[in-house]
Design an enzyme around this catalytic site. Structure first.
Site, PDB file in Angstrom:
ATOM      1  N   ASP A  95       0.845  -1.201   0.000  1.00 22.82           N
ATOM      2  CA  ASP A  95       0.000   0.000   0.000  1.00 22.82           C
ATOM      3  C   ASP A  95       0.887   1.260   0.000  1.00 22.82           C
ATOM      4  O   ASP A  95       2.111   1.154  -0.094  1.00 22.82           O
ATOM      5  CB  ASP A  95      -0.906  -0.086   1.246  1.00 22.82           C
ATOM      6  CG  ASP A  95      -2.169   0.739   1.127  1.00 22.82           C
ATOM      7  OD1 ASP A  95      -2.413   1.330   0.069  1.00 22.82           O
ATOM      8  OD2 ASP A  95      -2.927   0.796   2.125  1.00 22.82           O
ATOM      9  N   HIS A  96       0.261   2.407   0.172  1.00 24.89           N
ATOM     10  CA  HIS A  96       0.940   3.718   0.137  1.00 24.89           C
ATOM     11  C   HIS A  96       2.421   3.687   0.515  1.00 24.89           C
ATOM     12  O   HIS A  96       2.784   3.287   1.610  1.00 24.89           O
ATOM     13  CB  HIS A  96       0.275   4.674   1.140  1.00 24.89           C
ATOM     14  CG  HIS A  96      -1.093   5.071   0.748  1.00 24.89           C
ATOM     15  ND1 HIS A  96      -1.369   6.193   0.023  1.00 24.89           N
ATOM     16  CD2 HIS A  96      -2.274   4.462   0.973  1.00 24.89           C
ATOM     17  CE1 HIS A  96      -2.661   6.278  -0.176  1.00 24.89           C
ATOM     18  NE2 HIS A  96      -3.245   5.238   0.386  1.00 24.89           N
ATOM     19  N   GLU A 169      -4.340   7.924   7.356  1.00 24.51           N
ATOM     20  CA  GLU A 169      -4.108   6.490   7.306  1.00 24.51           C
ATOM     21  C   GLU A 169      -2.682   6.234   7.729  1.00 24.51           C
ATOM     22  O   GLU A 169      -1.765   6.898   7.248  1.00 24.51           O
ATOM     23  CB  GLU A 169      -4.338   5.952   5.894  1.00 24.51           C
ATOM     24  CG  GLU A 169      -4.297   4.420   5.849  1.00 24.51           C
ATOM     25  CD  GLU A 169      -4.431   3.866   4.444  1.00 24.51           C
ATOM     26  OE1 GLU A 169      -3.784   4.411   3.541  1.00 24.51           O
ATOM     27  OE2 GLU A 169      -5.176   2.889   4.271  1.00 24.51           O
ATOM     28  N   HIS A 212      -9.597   8.672   3.753  1.00 19.22           N
ATOM     29  CA  HIS A 212      -9.183   7.530   4.570  1.00 19.22           C
ATOM     30  C   HIS A 212      -9.864   7.619   5.922  1.00 19.22           C
ATOM     31  O   HIS A 212     -10.239   8.700   6.372  1.00 19.22           O
ATOM     32  CB  HIS A 212      -7.663   7.549   4.776  1.00 19.22           C
ATOM     33  CG  HIS A 212      -6.896   7.133   3.556  1.00 19.22           C
ATOM     34  ND1 HIS A 212      -5.862   7.861   3.067  1.00 19.22           N
ATOM     35  CD2 HIS A 212      -7.029   6.058   2.741  1.00 19.22           C
ATOM     36  CE1 HIS A 212      -5.368   7.251   1.997  1.00 19.22           C
ATOM     37  NE2 HIS A 212      -6.059   6.154   1.784  1.00 19.22           N
ATOM     38  N   HIS A 249      -9.544   4.376  -3.055  1.00 21.08           N
ATOM     39  CA  HIS A 249      -8.972   4.428  -1.697  1.00 21.08           C
ATOM     40  C   HIS A 249      -9.982   5.078  -0.763  1.00 21.08           C
ATOM     41  O   HIS A 249     -10.817   5.876  -1.197  1.00 21.08           O
ATOM     42  CB  HIS A 249      -7.709   5.297  -1.676  1.00 21.08           C
ATOM     43  CG  HIS A 249      -6.502   4.601  -2.193  1.00 21.08           C
ATOM     44  ND1 HIS A 249      -5.415   4.319  -1.415  1.00 21.08           N
ATOM     45  CD2 HIS A 249      -6.225   4.120  -3.420  1.00 21.08           C
ATOM     46  CE1 HIS A 249      -4.504   3.710  -2.150  1.00 21.08           C
ATOM     47  NE2 HIS A 249      -4.968   3.572  -3.365  1.00 21.08           N
ATOM     48  N   ASN A 271      -9.785  -0.398  -1.750  1.00 19.70           N
ATOM     49  CA  ASN A 271      -9.059  -0.612  -0.501  1.00 19.70           C
ATOM     50  C   ASN A 271     -10.023  -0.514   0.677  1.00 19.70           C
ATOM     51  O   ASN A 271     -10.763   0.466   0.786  1.00 19.70           O
ATOM     52  CB  ASN A 271      -7.969   0.433  -0.347  1.00 19.70           C
ATOM     53  CG  ASN A 271      -6.868   0.281  -1.389  1.00 19.70           C
ATOM     54  OD1 ASN A 271      -6.941  -0.583  -2.261  1.00 19.70           O
ATOM     55  ND2 ASN A 271      -5.849   1.099  -1.298  1.00 19.70           N
TER      56      ASN A 271
HETATM   57 ZN   LIG Z   1      -5.107   4.686   0.463  1.00 24.44          ZN
END
Ligand SMILES: [Zn+2]
Length: 341
Positions: A95-96, A169, A212, A249, A271
């Site tokens: 992820d990120h 997040e 998020h 997201h 996500n």
């Molecule tokens: Zn994300």
């Protein structure tokens, strides 16, 4: 089934976009949460994504070690070993990862895949996200192009982000001035730069007001029509082959009609982290409240070993998270869509 290889992964993307459904991409931080995703996907006969954030990976390596590469390798190894026991395909994704963490997270994992391939073994991860959304678009894409050129050689797929997902997040907070809505001009530029890397595949997280974390209903102003505007612009200018595979997201807490509209416009991966965290933890809290006296050694009592054995509540939490994965699969119209038959 084994973890999805490049051909399977590409097929997953094509099938989802054509069928207007998406796969849940669930963040995991432990064996229990990874097993929960596999169980949930298997029971709903859907393929899907297991993904790991930098913070989740550091956690998985142990609180005394806090090595995000080691934790990511460890969870990915586990998934490779157990995936065969489930009748669905999963892709492994990170992820990120912001630009300043690439050298500490994504690149060592890519090197691990390169070593494995040289030894005739499958890739460790199937895809990685580079999140350059905090950078000016040109700088974001300069880095993305370099990564994509390297990824292509190892059948790795890149996920990038244009525009900024709001909220917080993994301790990273988007600034108030962040660009919460991607524009067709931005996405045209993405296609112009990344499609020049011949034979490579990428996913695009375009933002349309998503955030998020989770907010009370009505607080999130999603505009999925932005995704259609972006797709229309790129197809008109560069042809059907340039149509994006989009990632959603910050999907937790979204209204279903917005989610479905996003799927109609080419979102193939969504996500989901916050809703899964809640499902897992809620089940543990419930167990603890029901077995209060057994878990605590009240008044000098010995307690109930069955109630405080971590397996007792982790099994319940795994099942609860698997149920939440099944709900996500159903909401994303992916139930019964697995390629594994
Ligand atoms: Zn994300």
């Amino acid at each position: 089934m084994p973890v999805a290889d490049y051909a399977r992964y590409c097929e997953m993307l094509e099938r989802a976009r054509k069928g207007k459904f998406a796969y849940p991409a669930v963040n995991v931080t432990s064996l229990s949460t990874a097993n929960a995703v596999l169980k949930g996907l298997a029971e709903s006969r859907s393929d899907g994504f297991i993904q790991i954030s930098t913070g989740g990976a550091a956690f998985a390596s142990g609180t005394a070690v806090k090595d995000m590469v080691l934790g990511a390798v460890s969870i990915a190894e586990h998934v490779h070993r157990v995936a065969d026991r489930y009748p669905v395909y999963v892709a492994l994704h990170t992820d990120h990862c912001q630009a300043d963490k690439l050298e500490k997270f994504v690149i060592p994992l890519v090197e691990e895949t390169e070593r494995r391939r040289a030894a005739g073994r499958p890739n460790l991860f199937s895809s990685h996200m580079f999140d350059g959304s905090a950078l000016p678009l040109e700088k974001n894409l300069d880095i993305a192009v370099k990564l994509l050129e390297r990824f292509r050689k190892s059948d790795l797929i890149l996920e990038i982000e244009a525009g900024v997902v709001g909220g917080e997040e993994d301790g990273i907070k988007a600034s108030g001035a962040a660009k919460l809505y991607t524009t067709p001009e931005d996405t045209l530029e993405v296609a112009r730069r990344l499609n020049a890397v011949q034979g490579a595949r990428y996913l695009l997280a375009a933002t349309f007001g998503n955030v998020h974390g989770v907010y009370k209903p009505g607080h999130v102003k999603l505009k999925p029509s932005i995704l259609k505007d972006c797709q229309d612009a790129v197809v008109e200018r560069l042809g059907e082959a340039a149509r994006f595979f989009l990632v959603f997201h910050g999907g937790s807490g979204s209204e279903l009609r917005d989610v479905h509209e996003a799927l109609d416009h080419g979102v193939v991966k969504m996500n989901v982290d916050t809703d899964m965290q809640y499902a897992f933890t809620r089940a543990i809290v419930d167990h603890c409240f029901r077995n209060y006296a057994g878990i605590l050694k009240v008044d000098g009592d010995v307690g109930d070993k069955k109630a405080y054995d971590p397996r007792s509540y982790l099994a319940i939490a795994e099942a609860a998270m698997a149920e939440r994965v099944k709900q996500a699969v159903s909401e994303l119209r992916a139930a019964g869509t697995t390629m594994a038959h």
